[in-house]
Design a protein around this motif. Sequence first.
Motif, short mmCIF file in Angstrom:
data_model
loop_
_atom_site.label_atom_id
_atom_site.label_comp_id
_atom_site.label_asym_id
_atom_site.label_seq_id
_atom_site.Cartn_x
_atom_site.Cartn_y
_atom_site.Cartn_z
N ARG A 147 43.63 14.13 -44.97
CA ARG A 147 44.11 13.01 -45.78
C ARG A 147 42.97 12.36 -46.56
NH1 ARG A 147 46.94 10.97 -41.81
NH2 ARG A 147 45.43 9.40 -41.18
N ASP A 186 53.13 3.32 -55.54
CA ASP A 186 52.10 2.52 -56.19
C ASP A 186 51.17 3.39 -57.03
OD1 ASP A 186 52.73 -0.02 -55.46
OD2 ASP A 186 51.43 -0.07 -53.69
N GLU A 219 51.01 15.17 -47.72
CA GLU A 219 51.81 13.95 -47.68
C GLU A 219 52.35 13.60 -49.06
OE1 GLU A 219 50.05 11.18 -44.07
OE2 GLU A 219 48.77 11.50 -45.83
N ALA A 230 46.90 12.09 -54.64
CA ALA A 230 46.38 12.00 -53.28
C ALA A 230 45.14 11.12 -53.26
CB ALA A 230 46.06 13.39 -52.75
N ARG A 231 44.28 11.29 -54.26
CA ARG A 231 43.05 10.50 -54.34
C ARG A 231 43.39 9.02 -54.53
NH1 ARG A 231 40.67 13.92 -57.58
NH2 ARG A 231 41.27 12.76 -59.44
N LEU A 254 50.71 -6.66 -50.36
CA LEU A 254 51.40 -6.95 -49.10
C LEU A 254 50.39 -7.02 -47.95
CD1 LEU A 254 54.63 -4.82 -49.49
CD2 LEU A 254 54.41 -7.31 -49.59
N THR A 284 47.09 -2.94 -55.75
CA THR A 284 48.37 -2.24 -55.87
C THR A 284 49.40 -3.04 -55.08
OG1 THR A 284 48.00 -0.97 -53.86
CG2 THR A 284 47.20 -0.01 -55.92
N LYS A 285 50.66 -2.71 -55.29
CA LYS A 285 51.73 -3.44 -54.60
C LYS A 285 51.50 -3.42 -53.09
CE LYS A 285 55.69 -3.18 -56.34
NZ LYS A 285 56.94 -2.63 -56.87
N HIS A 286 51.17 -2.23 -52.59
CA HIS A 286 50.90 -2.08 -51.17
C HIS A 286 49.75 -2.98 -50.73
CE1 HIS A 286 50.00 -0.33 -47.35
NE2 HIS A 286 48.83 0.12 -47.77
N ARG A 287 48.73 -3.07 -51.55
CA ARG A 287 47.56 -3.88 -51.19
C ARG A 287 47.86 -5.37 -51.24
NH1 ARG A 287 43.00 -0.12 -54.24
NH2 ARG A 287 42.81 1.37 -52.52
N LEU A 307 55.72 4.11 -50.15
CA LEU A 307 55.38 2.93 -50.94
C LEU A 307 53.98 3.08 -51.55
CD1 LEU A 307 56.46 0.15 -51.74
CD2 LEU A 307 55.41 -0.78 -49.68
N PRO A 313 40.63 14.08 -50.35
CA PRO A 313 40.70 13.86 -51.80
C PRO A 313 39.80 12.70 -52.25
CG PRO A 313 42.91 14.15 -50.90
CD PRO A 313 41.97 14.08 -49.73
N ARG A 314 39.52 11.74 -51.37
CA ARG A 314 38.73 10.60 -51.82
C ARG A 314 37.30 10.58 -51.30
NH1 ARG A 314 42.30 5.26 -51.64
NH2 ARG A 314 42.52 5.81 -49.47
N GLU A 373 46.88 16.37 -56.76
CA GLU A 373 45.52 16.11 -56.31
C GLU A 373 45.07 14.70 -56.68
OE1 GLU A 373 42.64 18.71 -58.05
OE2 GLU A 373 41.00 17.48 -57.28
N TRP A 381 64.14 -15.86 -53.94
CA TRP A 381 64.77 -15.31 -52.73
C TRP A 381 63.94 -14.16 -52.16
CZ3 TRP A 381 68.26 -17.24 -49.60
CH2 TRP A 381 68.93 -16.39 -48.70
N ARG A 382 63.43 -13.31 -53.06
CA ARG A 382 62.46 -12.29 -52.66
C ARG A 382 61.15 -12.64 -53.31
NH1 ARG A 382 64.71 -7.82 -50.53
NH2 ARG A 382 66.97 -7.92 -50.64
N GLY A 433 45.32 7.58 -51.40
CA GLY A 433 44.68 7.67 -50.09
C GLY A 433 45.52 8.46 -49.11
N LEU A 434 46.19 9.50 -49.62
CA LEU A 434 47.05 10.33 -48.78
C LEU A 434 46.58 11.77 -48.90
CD1 LEU A 434 50.45 8.84 -50.02
CD2 LEU A 434 49.41 8.43 -47.77
N SER A 435 46.99 12.60 -47.93
CA SER A 435 46.66 14.02 -48.06
C SER A 435 47.59 14.64 -49.10
CB SER A 435 46.84 14.73 -46.71
OG SER A 435 48.22 14.84 -46.43
N GLU A 436 47.19 15.80 -49.61
CA GLU A 436 48.03 16.44 -50.63
C GLU A 436 49.38 16.83 -50.04
OE1 GLU A 436 45.97 19.44 -52.86
OE2 GLU A 436 44.30 18.08 -53.34
#
Lengths: 363, 363
Positions: B46, A313, A336, A327-328, B209, B204-207, A309, B49-50, A324, B229-230, A331-334
């Motif tokens: 993880r 996004d 992932e 991932a930035r 939630l 973002t959508k995830h954020r 998810l 990258p950031r 790359e 409904w959703r 907020g995931l590793s490359e």
Amino acid sequence: MDQVGLALVEAVGPVEALRIAVGEHSLEGHHLAPGGVAALAAGRERWRPRAGSLAPDRDLETLARFGGRLVVPEDAEWPEALGALGGDAPLCLWVRGEEPLPAMDRAAAVVGSRDATGYGLSAAGEIAKGLADRGVTVVSGGAYGIDGQAHRAALASSSPAVPTVAVMAGGVDRYYPSGHEDLLREIARRGLMVSELPPGASPTKHRFLKRNRLIAALTALTVVVEARWRSGALSTARRAMELGRHVAAVPGSVYSANSAGCHRLLREGALCVTDDQEAYELIAPAGQGLAEEHRGVTAAHDGLSLVDLMLLDALPARRGAEVESLARTAGLSEAEVRAGLGRLALMGMCGRTSGGWRRTDQK
Amino acid sequence: MDQVGLALVEAVGPVEALRIAVGEHSLEGHHLAPGGVAALAAGRERWRPRAGSLAPDRDLETLARFGGRLVVPEDAEWPEALGALGGDAPLCLWVRGEEPLPAMDRAAAVVGSRDATGYGLSAAGEIAKGLADRGVTVVSGGAYGIDGQAHRAALASSSPAVPTVAVMAGGVDRYYPSGHEDLLREIARRGLMVSELPPGASPTKHRFLKRNRLIAALTALTVVVEARWRSGALSTARRAMELGRHVAAVPGSVYSANSAGCHRLLREGALCVTDDQEAYELIAPAGQGLAEEHRGVTAAHDGLSLVDLMLLDALPARRGAEVESLARTAGLSEAEVRAGLGRLALMGMCGRTSGGWRRTDQK
């Protein structure tokens, strides 16, 4: 009910009780507690003004003319469900119509205000028709507004079950309200008119309140469609709650006085139902009627893992992005991101373009 | 939240955790379980990258420019209510605005669909305004539709309490949605904008939630006004239920897709509220806000005994009736009728005319 009269019926049976009540027979040969004798004297005093007009034989004749019958607790047809009323159960039911009385678990009450709105009439019609279509008998009070609409909608069903029962506050020979004469005739022809009072009895406010307990007791579910803050339908619903039956209310606008009673019931523990399917689920035999999430449009991303998810996004909709950058953003590793892109691509949710990865159009 | 990051913060504190995460400091001198070392290696992978864009000092400067502050669990101002989230609690809150964060028991969330109807906007406005007028801070998500209406209505209150708090899915320097820039500026000026994410973070959508859990946790009550409904509002409501907070839904037409989510919540155990008074009752301090039956017009015959009610039914409205006739009609003894007539006459509900007793006109 008259408690003294009731006790007398219990002690000596209905026929002898009637004879004693009107003074034809004495108490001789019957054993009563001393308090009972005094209570009976008071009862006779109370019954005297009407004793002269009692004529059960004539009542039965009247009923027979209308194609009806008298059902007493000794009959096989007597609804066991009325036992829940205890000492408040009716002594008998005067029934007009040829169909058998429906079993409680195949009967639902649909009741509400006389001064219904178009909204309430529409909801009542849909719920009653949907219940009847599923073989559930719709029980109501024969009144204008929601009651009448519920009867009418049930009569429109082509289900082979008894479509509808009108429980009357007066005798079953009376068309009350008079504007419902045609409707009540049709109910008697294809369903049933029922009353605990003999032919000729006229409906009074007190009798409407008493009648409501029968509607509650004869059914496994009471649905209140529209009701004002004070409404007879609420008394039916509360009796049904006391009896442990299902009680449901149809919501409406918070600005509609005709829904205020329904919202009041919802606050008191009634279940919220919005259509016939939801109403049916409450009384459906186990394993039946359990609705799929019938309004649910499944969103494409339902059921994705959190990582996927987050990646979804991060995926741009137009120009592509490289691993790359994804991932930035996510907020995931490359690693992932690479694994996630594979999963999403398999589901058709992303794809590789010349400029990198981007999400695929979905509705 | 990132579980590894969270564990690191718990083990060594936020400042040292940041240094370790970006690789400035090593783990030397810190005692970690063997599994922790492997997890941390994966976490660094993880985060890499950031890591280059992390600049907490710059974030704090940005916030200061906007008149904001960073609130951490060690601060007196930190909302204890967030503890209910356990390991899912935010690490800090970026707060924009001068007011203090409101106590949970004086804060209510009013949330709902972005594509609200006029009905929903009206209900949201009345409920939010009424809560704010009673000193309750209205918390919402700053979105179009119900959220925005709730913020606006709360700002219209002249109560001295903090009128409203917008909990953002991105940084508090971002005006999202852009059409709410003026509204959000006003919220920051007279209320608060809050986020767990640093300035510059985009929603973002995830954020969204994740953000919803903060709205649920910061308030004693969540009111969902309109929801499909959703709808994201349902996720806020469900989190609030999980946290044991009050959850209420505003009913609407069964034909409105915008109320389907509210009705779904009512079926899942949310309370039915139709106005601000009913909402306030749910969180009012003991002894306050217990409404009189505010819609109840007391009927004249409320509280009458059964005998008097039966007699009242029997009394004619026009031509009078004598005691004997009333006894016959009501099914009472003449003595009971005489006593009842006395009581009803005292209450002005019946009177004697030349033709006998009749009921007095009442509304």
